[in-house]
Design a protein around this motif. Structure first.
Motif, PDB file in Angstrom:
ATOM      1  N   PRO A 220     -35.393  12.177 -11.826  1.00 59.83           N
ATOM      2  CA  PRO A 220     -35.541  13.632 -11.916  1.00 59.83           C
ATOM      3  C   PRO A 220     -34.915  14.327 -10.717  1.00 59.83           C
ATOM      4  N   ALA A 221     -34.420  15.526 -10.967  1.00 55.95           N
ATOM      5  CA  ALA A 221     -33.864  16.325  -9.876  1.00 55.95           C
ATOM      6  C   ALA A 221     -35.014  16.916  -9.064  1.00 55.95           C
ATOM      7  N   GLY A 222     -34.890  16.854  -7.749  1.00 62.83           N
ATOM      8  CA  GLY A 222     -35.934  17.389  -6.898  1.00 62.83           C
ATOM      9  C   GLY A 222     -36.072  18.892  -7.051  1.00 62.83           C
ATOM     10  N   GLY A 223     -37.310  19.355  -7.292  1.00 65.78           N
ATOM     11  CA  GLY A 223     -37.571  20.783  -7.386  1.00 65.78           C
ATOM     12  C   GLY A 223     -37.187  21.423  -8.701  1.00 65.78           C
ATOM     13  N   SER A 224     -36.684  20.641  -9.655  1.00 66.52           N
ATOM     14  CA  SER A 224     -36.271  21.210 -10.938  1.00 66.52           C
ATOM     15  C   SER A 224     -37.404  21.103 -11.942  1.00 66.52           C
ATOM     16  N   SER A 225     -37.711  22.222 -12.630  1.00 62.01           N
ATOM     17  CA  SER A 225     -38.760  22.219 -13.653  1.00 62.01           C
ATOM     18  C   SER A 225     -38.179  22.318 -15.050  1.00 62.01           C
ATOM     19  N   ALA A 226     -36.868  22.478 -15.180  1.00 60.11           N
ATOM     20  CA  ALA A 226     -36.248  22.585 -16.495  1.00 60.11           C
ATOM     21  C   ALA A 226     -36.256  21.234 -17.190  1.00 60.11           C
ATOM     22  N   PRO A 227     -36.470  21.215 -18.526  1.00 55.11           N
ATOM     23  CA  PRO A 227     -36.425  19.946 -19.262  1.00 55.11           C
ATOM     24  C   PRO A 227     -35.079  19.257 -19.071  1.00 55.11           C
ATOM     25  N   GLY A 228     -35.124  17.964 -18.783  1.00 54.53           N
ATOM     26  CA  GLY A 228     -33.885  17.215 -18.598  1.00 54.53           C
ATOM     27  C   GLY A 228     -33.241  17.403 -17.245  1.00 54.53           C
ATOM     28  N   GLY A 229     -33.965  17.954 -16.280  1.00 56.18           N
ATOM     29  CA  GLY A 229     -33.396  18.122 -14.949  1.00 56.18           C
ATOM     30  C   GLY A 229     -33.341  16.805 -14.204  1.00 56.18           C
ATOM     31  N   GLY A 230     -32.167  16.304 -13.920  1.00 57.25           N
ATOM     32  CA  GLY A 230     -32.012  15.022 -13.242  1.00 57.25           C
ATOM     33  C   GLY A 230     -30.761  14.318 -13.721  1.00 57.25           C
ATOM     34  N   ARG A 231     -30.747  13.009 -13.560  1.00 56.43           N
ATOM     35  CA  ARG A 231     -29.558  12.251 -13.943  1.00 56.43           C
ATOM     36  C   ARG A 231     -29.954  10.805 -14.229  1.00 56.43           C
ATOM     37  N   PRO A 232     -29.154  10.093 -15.042  1.00 54.52           N
ATOM     38  CA  PRO A 232     -29.408   8.665 -15.254  1.00 54.52           C
ATOM     39  C   PRO A 232     -29.181   7.883 -13.955  1.00 54.52           C
ATOM     40  N   ASP A 233     -30.016   6.892 -13.743  1.00 50.75           N
ATOM     41  CA  ASP A 233     -29.888   6.028 -12.564  1.00 50.75           C
ATOM     42  C   ASP A 233     -28.889   4.911 -12.888  1.00 50.75           C
ATOM     43  N   THR A 234     -27.706   4.971 -12.280  1.00 49.63           N
ATOM     44  CA  THR A 234     -26.645   3.993 -12.562  1.00 49.63           C
ATOM     45  C   THR A 234     -26.459   2.994 -11.430  1.00 49.63           C
ATOM     46  N   GLU A 235     -27.445   2.882 -10.543  1.00 50.88           N
ATOM     47  CA  GLU A 235     -27.259   2.030  -9.362  1.00 50.88           C
ATOM     48  C   GLU A 235     -26.976   0.574  -9.740  1.00 50.88           C
ATOM     49  N   ARG A 236     -27.770   0.022 -10.659  1.00 50.55           N
ATOM     50  CA  ARG A 236     -27.553  -1.380 -11.040  1.00 50.55           C
ATOM     51  C   ARG A 236     -26.228  -1.556 -11.763  1.00 50.55           C
ATOM     52  N   TYR A 237     -25.893  -0.608 -12.613  1.00 48.47           N
ATOM     53  CA  TYR A 237     -24.594  -0.672 -13.296  1.00 48.47           C
ATOM     54  C   TYR A 237     -23.456  -0.611 -12.280  1.00 48.47           C
ATOM     55  N   ASP A 238     -23.545   0.319 -11.344  1.00 56.58           N
ATOM     56  CA  ASP A 238     -22.478   0.466 -10.343  1.00 56.58           C
ATOM     57  C   ASP A 238     -22.348  -0.801  -9.498  1.00 56.58           C
ATOM     58  N   ARG A 239     -23.474  -1.417  -9.164  1.00 57.00           N
ATOM     59  CA  ARG A 239     -23.428  -2.641  -8.366  1.00 57.00           C
ATOM     60  C   ARG A 239     -22.745  -3.766  -9.140  1.00 57.00           C
ATOM     61  N   ALA A 240     -23.063  -3.876 -10.428  1.00 55.45           N
ATOM     62  CA  ALA A 240     -22.405  -4.896 -11.263  1.00 55.45           C
ATOM     63  C   ALA A 240     -20.920  -4.617 -11.411  1.00 55.45           C
ATOM     64  N   ALA A 241     -20.564  -3.326 -11.536  1.00 53.57           N
ATOM     65  CA  ALA A 241     -19.145  -2.970 -11.674  1.00 53.57           C
ATOM     66  C   ALA A 241     -18.375  -3.333 -10.409  1.00 53.57           C
ATOM     67  N   ARG A 242     -18.982  -3.071  -9.240  1.00 52.76           N
ATOM     68  CA  ARG A 242     -18.308  -3.424  -7.981  1.00 52.76           C
ATOM     69  C   ARG A 242     -18.157  -4.935  -7.850  1.00 52.76           C
ATOM     70  N   ALA A 243     -19.200  -5.667  -8.218  1.00 51.88           N
ATOM     71  CA  ALA A 243     -19.123  -7.133  -8.142  1.00 51.88           C
ATOM     72  C   ALA A 243     -18.040  -7.671  -9.068  1.00 51.88           C
ATOM     73  N   LEU A 244     -17.930  -7.103 -10.263  1.00 54.96           N
ATOM     74  CA  LEU A 244     -16.900  -7.554 -11.202  1.00 54.96           C
ATOM     75  C   LEU A 244     -15.511  -7.230 -10.671  1.00 54.96           C
TER      76      LEU A 244
END
Length: 430
Positions: A220-244
Motif C-alpha cells: 500500500p502507498a503510505g498515507g493513501s486512502s483511495a482504493p488501490g493506492g499502492g503498487r505490486p511488490d516485485t522485489e522477488r521477481y526483480d531479484r530472479a531477473a537480475r540473477a538470470l
C-alpha cells in the motif's frame, strides 16, 4: 458514491422534492457502482480462484461485505420507493405527510438486519438489526464499497502485473537453460548451472504464490486512502531477473569461448613460443656476456615455461572434448599468465645483456670524442692517442673489465676536453 444533504426541521414540499431528487441521483450512483464492482474482472477472478493466505481471509470478508452492500442497497431502494409513494399520494402534501416524509428522509427510518458486517474499524453487525438515516446508510455503503473495491483492485493489479512478467522471464529462463546445456553449463557441473536450477524453483514457487495469494504481493502507498493506492511488490521477481541476467552473461561468455577458442589457443601458443625463444636468446647472451665481459654478477636465466605448456595442453584437451565451461576460466588465466611470462623473459634478456649494452655505449662515446678531436686538428696529439689506445684496448679485449674501461674512457674525455680548451702542458701529464 455521494452523500445526502444535512438533516433539519420539518421539510416543506420543495425541500422534500429536492431531497427525493438527490436521493434518486444517489440511488443511481450507488447502483452503477455496485454493478461495476459486480462485473469487475478482479472480483470474478477472486470468486473463481483457489485462494490461500491473506488473500483467502480477506476475500472471505470482502465477499460478505459485497453481499451486505446489496442488502443495504435493497433497503435503501425500498425506503426511497416508499418515500416517493407517500409524496405522490397528493399533489399538495398535508402537514402530516410532510412530518412523515421528514422522518423518512432524515430520521433513522431504515432498518437492515442480518448483514454480519461492520464498517472498517467499527465493531458491529453480527446479524443484529441496524437502523440508519438515508444519509448515514449512503455513508455506510460508501465505506464498505471502498474497502471491497480496494481488495478487488489490489488483487487485480497484482494479477495483471506479475504472472505475465513471470511467464516471460520463465520463457527467457528456458532459452538460457537450453543454451547453457549446449555449452556444458549444467547443475552439479558449473555454478551457473546451479543458479539456473535455483531460479527455476524460485519462479515456479513465486508464480504459484502470486496466483493463489496476490494480496501478499501488494504494498500500500503510505498515507493513501483511495482504493488501490499502492503498487505490486516485485522485489522477488526483480531479484530472479537480475540473477538470470548474470547467468545469461556467463553462458554467453562460455559460448563466446566455444566460438573463438581455437584462435585464442593459437595466440597463446604464439605468446609462449615467443617467451621460450626470448629465454633461449637470454641463455645464449649470458654465455656471450660471461665470455666477453669480466662481470662480477650475471643473472641466471630461468627455464622454459613448462607448467604453462602443460596447462595449455589441458586447455586444448578441454576444447577437443567440448568442455567449454572448464575451458573458459582456464583460457582467461592462461592469457594473463602467458603475457606475464613473455614480459618476464624480456626482462631477463635485458638484465643479462645489460653489460654488453654498457660496453657498446662506452665504445660509442669513445669514438664520438675521437671524431670531435679529429675535427679540431688534434688527431696527432700524443697524449690523446695514448689514452685513446688504452681505452680502446680495454673495450675491445675479452673479457672486458667494464669498470676499468669506463675509467679509461673518462680519462680520454678529460684529456680531450683540456686539449680543446686551449694550449697547455697537458701533453706532459699522465
Amino acid at each position: 458514491m455521494g452523500v445526502t444533504g444535512p438533516p433539519g426541521p420539518v421539510m416543506d414540499r420543495d425541500e422534500v422534492d429536492r431531497a427525493l431528487a438527490r436521493l434518486a441521483a444517489e440511488h443511481k450512483a450507488v447502483e452503477d457502482s455496485l454493478l461495476a464492482l459486480q462485473d469487475h474482472a478482479g472480483r470474478r477472478l477472486l470468486e473463481g480462484a483457489e485462494l490461500t493466505g491473506a488473500t483467502k481471509d480477506r476475500w472471505a470478508d470482502t465477499d460478505r461485505t459485497i453481499t451486505a452492500l446489496w442488502a443495504y442497497f435493497d433497503a435503501y431502494t425500498a425506503a426511497l420507493r416508499e418515500a416517493r409513494e407517500l409524496r405522490s399520494r397528493r399533489r399538495w402534501s398535508s402537514r402530516e405527510d410532510l412530518v412523515e416524509l421528514t422522518e423518512r428522509l432524515r430520521g433513522e427510518s431504515v432498518a437492515v438486519s442480518g448483514t454480519e458486517v461492520s464498517a472498517p474499524g467499527v465493531a458491529g453487525g453480527g446479524g443484529l438489526v441496524e437502523r440508519f438515516t438515508l444519509e448515514r446508510l449512503v455513508e455506510r455503503m460508501n465505506e464498505l464499497y471502498a474497502a471491497s473495491l480496494d481488495t478487488v483492485v489490489c488483487a487485480d493489479a497484482v494479477w495483471s502485473a506479475l504472472p505475465a512478467r513471470i511467464d516471460l522471464l520463465a520463457a527467457e529462463l528456458g532459452r538460457t537453460r537450453s543454451l547453457a546445456h549446449s555449452v556444458g553449463v549444467r547443475p552439479g557441473e558449473h555454478p551457473s548451472g546451479d543458479d539456473l536450477e535455483a531460479i527455476t524453483q524460485e519462479l515456479t514457487l513465486l508464480r504459484s504464490q502470486v496466483v493463489t495469494d496476490p494480496l501478499a504481493f501488494w504494498r500500500p502507498a503510505g498515507g493513501s486512502s483511495a482504493p488501490g493506492g499502492g503498487r505490486p511488490d516485485t522485489e522477488r521477481y526483480d531479484r530472479a531477473a537480475r540473477a538470470l541476467e548474470e547467468v545469461r552473461r556467463e553462458v554467453e561468455a562460455v559460448l563466446q569461448v566455444r566460438q573463438d577458442s581455437e584462435a585464442r589457443l593459437l595466440r597463446l601458443r604464439d605468446v609462449l613460443s615467443r617467451a621460450d625463444r626470448t629465454l633461449a636468446e637470454a641463455r645464449t647472451a649470458r654465455g656471450e656476456v660471461l665470455a666477453k665481459i669480466a662481470a662480477s654478477e650475471v643473472p641466471a636465466v630461468s627455464g622454459p615455461p613448462t607448467a604453462l605448456q602443460e596447462r595449455l595442453a589441458a586447455a586444448a584437451e578441454h576444447r577437443r572434448h567440448a568442455r567449454w565451461n572448464r575451458l573458459s576460466p582456464l583460457l582467461e588465466a592462461l592469457e594473463q599468465q602467458a603475457e606475464e611470462e613473455l614480459l618476464r623473459a624480456r626482462e631477463e634478456l635485458a638484465a643479462v645483456t645489460a653489460p654488453l649494452a654498457v660496453r657498446a655505449e662506452l665504445r660509442g662515446r669513445l669514438d664520438a670524442y675521437r671524431a670531435k678531436v679529429a675535427r679540431h686538428g688534434l688527431a696527432e696529439d700524443t697524449l690523446l692517442i695514448e689514452r685513446y689506445d688504452t681505452a680502446r684496448r680495454m673495450l675491445w679485449s675479452a673479457p672486458c673489465d667494464l669498470r676499468a674501461a669506463e675509467q679509461a674512457v673518462l680519462r680520454y674525455q678529460r684529456a680531450a676536453a683540456e686539449a680543446l680548451a686551449g694550449p697547455s702542458d697537458h701533453r706532459g701529464t699522465r
